[in-house]
Scaffold this motif. Structure first.
Motif, PDB file in Angstrom:
ATOM      1  N   CYS A 111       9.085   6.096  -2.082  1.00  0.00           N
ATOM      2  CA  CYS A 111      10.432   5.249  -2.536  1.00  0.00           C
ATOM      3  C   CYS A 111      10.218   4.827  -3.717  1.00  0.00           C
ATOM      4  CB  CYS A 111      10.520   4.238  -1.372  1.00  0.00           C
ATOM      5  SG  CYS A 111      12.215   3.527  -1.368  1.00  0.00           S
ATOM      6  N   HIS A 112       9.698   3.544  -3.890  1.00  0.00           N
ATOM      7  CA  HIS A 112       9.817   2.790  -5.528  1.00  0.00           C
ATOM      8  C   HIS A 112       8.336   2.867  -6.118  1.00  0.00           C
ATOM      9  CE1 HIS A 112      13.680   0.963  -4.466  1.00  0.00           C
ATOM     10  NE2 HIS A 112      13.696   0.941  -5.769  1.00  0.00           N
ATOM     11  N   ALA A 113       7.358   3.595  -5.620  1.00  0.00           N
ATOM     12  CA  ALA A 113       6.115   3.607  -6.206  1.00  0.00           C
ATOM     13  C   ALA A 113       6.236   4.104  -7.669  1.00  0.00           C
ATOM     14  CB  ALA A 113       4.906   4.200  -5.235  1.00  0.00           C
ATOM     15  N   ARG A 114       6.711   5.101  -7.652  1.00  0.00           N
ATOM     16  CA  ARG A 114       6.662   5.908  -8.923  1.00  0.00           C
ATOM     17  C   ARG A 114       7.590   5.040  -9.923  1.00  0.00           C
ATOM     18  NH1 ARG A 114      10.111   9.471 -11.254  1.00  0.00           N
ATOM     19  NH2 ARG A 114      11.232   9.563  -9.155  1.00  0.00           N
ATOM     20  N   GLY A 143       0.749  -1.125   0.106  1.00  0.00           N
ATOM     21  CA  GLY A 143       0.121   0.008  -0.140  1.00  0.00           C
ATOM     22  C   GLY A 143       0.853   1.317   0.051  1.00  0.00           C
ATOM     23  N   ARG A 144       0.315   2.354  -0.533  1.00  0.00           N
ATOM     24  CA  ARG A 144       1.154   3.707  -0.760  1.00  0.00           C
ATOM     25  C   ARG A 144       1.799   4.093   0.730  1.00  0.00           C
ATOM     26  NH1 ARG A 144       1.402   5.780  -5.245  1.00  0.00           N
ATOM     27  NH2 ARG A 144       1.715   7.860  -4.716  1.00  0.00           N
ATOM     28  N   LYS A 199      11.290   3.409   4.301  1.00  0.00           N
ATOM     29  CA  LYS A 199      10.462   4.348   3.712  1.00  0.00           C
ATOM     30  C   LYS A 199       9.165   3.996   3.206  1.00  0.00           C
ATOM     31  CE  LYS A 199      14.323   7.122   1.735  1.00  0.00           C
ATOM     32  NZ  LYS A 199      14.854   7.870   0.694  1.00  0.00           N
ATOM     33  N   LYS A 200       8.063   5.190   3.245  1.00  0.00           N
ATOM     34  CA  LYS A 200       6.800   4.577   2.795  1.00  0.00           C
ATOM     35  C   LYS A 200       6.873   4.174   1.367  1.00  0.00           C
ATOM     36  CE  LYS A 200       4.195   7.114   6.116  1.00  0.00           C
ATOM     37  NZ  LYS A 200       3.018   8.224   6.316  1.00  0.00           N
ATOM     38  N   TRP A 223       8.774  -2.322  -0.343  1.00  0.00           N
ATOM     39  CA  TRP A 223       9.406  -3.540  -0.704  1.00  0.00           C
ATOM     40  C   TRP A 223      10.806  -3.652  -0.540  1.00  0.00           C
ATOM     41  CZ3 TRP A 223      12.627  -3.959  -4.585  1.00  0.00           C
ATOM     42  CH2 TRP A 223      12.562  -3.256  -5.744  1.00  0.00           C
ATOM     43  N   CYS A 224      11.490  -2.607  -0.725  1.00  0.00           N
ATOM     44  CA  CYS A 224      13.129  -2.595  -0.887  1.00  0.00           C
ATOM     45  C   CYS A 224      13.849  -2.775   0.397  1.00  0.00           C
ATOM     46  CB  CYS A 224      13.508  -1.710  -1.638  1.00  0.00           C
ATOM     47  SG  CYS A 224      13.531   0.130  -0.893  1.00  0.00           S
TER      48      CYS A 224
END
Length: 294
Positions: free
Chosen positions: A25-28, A9-10, A20-21, A15-16
């Motif tokens: 972090c990697h969402a974008r 979830g955002r 960080k949320k 996952w890394c």
């Protein structure tokens, strides 16, 4: 997600493992990779992307790798054997807390590859190989430190070399700069490869097809295979966190190679022409790239 990996979830932790949320972090990046995948482009599994902590670990390893090549640059000369170069590599690496990654890798017997004149790659150091004025030699070494791998190589001209050999060395080095100019997020490995190949061939030389660069960081050789022959827009999409080597092997003659050496390692040009190679290790960033080892 395209790689069947987790999609937090955002507001969940990324996952890394950065702490960080996900949205910070990697969402974008994940969304862009998914878009590339749906558009039919080749994308790497997200586990291949390096975190900031990984990059710091690789940099610490690379500091040794860079240092040992600087040491070689200061000491290599006519009359030195490639076995002496190997001993320099081993001693410097171990004294600085590292492990030579080449040593015993898949049975390779030395701590470094020393490729002289017509040797394309994987030359085995020997007390019988005495460097002489006019030789060109590639010294390719890799370091392990705290589980992180670094890898780079340089060409050395021994004494006064011929204009033809000097041009080969210089063109090969410049071809890496041409390739690096194409390393930016959402370009492809084909963009980089095409830049390398075009410059080399325009200069009258050829690029070896069978060998290339590779992903690296937590293992010596990771995905992807990095060819230096390609077309723009083709190949793996470059995403922030990708860490790989660029290491074109450039022949003065044709691109064909001879792999029949009885030692099972040393690769030569098929036509006996000279060969040169430089290697750098790079990570893709949000805005371009960062050199890690050279």
């Amino acid at each position: 997600m395209y790689d069947n990996g987790p999609v937090p979830g955002r507001n969940d932790e990324c996952w890394c493992g950065s702490g960080k949320k996900y949205k910070k972090c990697h969402a974008r990046i994940d969304e862009r990779l998914q878009e590339c995948y749906l558009n039919g482009q080749e994308v790497l599994d997200r586990t291949c992307l390096k975190t900031p902590a990984d990059i710091e670990g690789i940099k610490a390893s690379a500091a040794i790798n860079i240092g040992v090549l600087d040491y070689v640059a200061e000491h290599i000369r006519a009359g030195v054997t490639t076995a002496e170069v190997d001993q320099w590599i081993y001693d410097y690496t171990v004294e600085h807390g590292g492990i030579p990654a080449d040593l015993n890798y898949e049975g390779f017997p030395k701590s470094v590859c020393t490729s002289v004149n017509d040797v394309v790659c994987h030359g085995i150091p020997s007390e019988h190989d005495v460097l002489k004025d006019g030789d060109i030699v590639n010294v390719d070494c890799s370091t392990i430190l705290n589980g992180y791998f670094s890898d780079s190589s340089r060409m050395f001209c021994i004494g006064e070399v011929s204009p033809e050999r000097q041009k080969l060395v210089d063109v090969t080095r410049e071809s890496i700069q041409r390739g690096l100019a194409q390393v930016k997020p959402w370009n492809t490995l084909g963009d980089m490869a095409h830049a390398v190949q075009s410059y080399v061939e325009e200069s009258g030389f050829s690029v070896v097809r069978e060998f290339g660069g590779h992903g690296i960081g937590k293992e010596f050789h990771e995905d992807p295979f990095v060819s230096h022959v390609g077309e723009p827009g083709e190949g793996v999409v470059l995403a922030p966190g990708m860490c790989f080597t660029i290491e074109p092997m450039v022949n003065a003659g044709g691109p064909d190679i001879d792999m029949d050496d009885p030692n099972g390692w040393t690769v030569r040009t098929a036509d006996g022409s000279d060969s040169a190679q430089w290697e750098v290790q790079v990570v893709v960033t949000e805005t371009g790239y960062e050199l890690l080892s050279w």
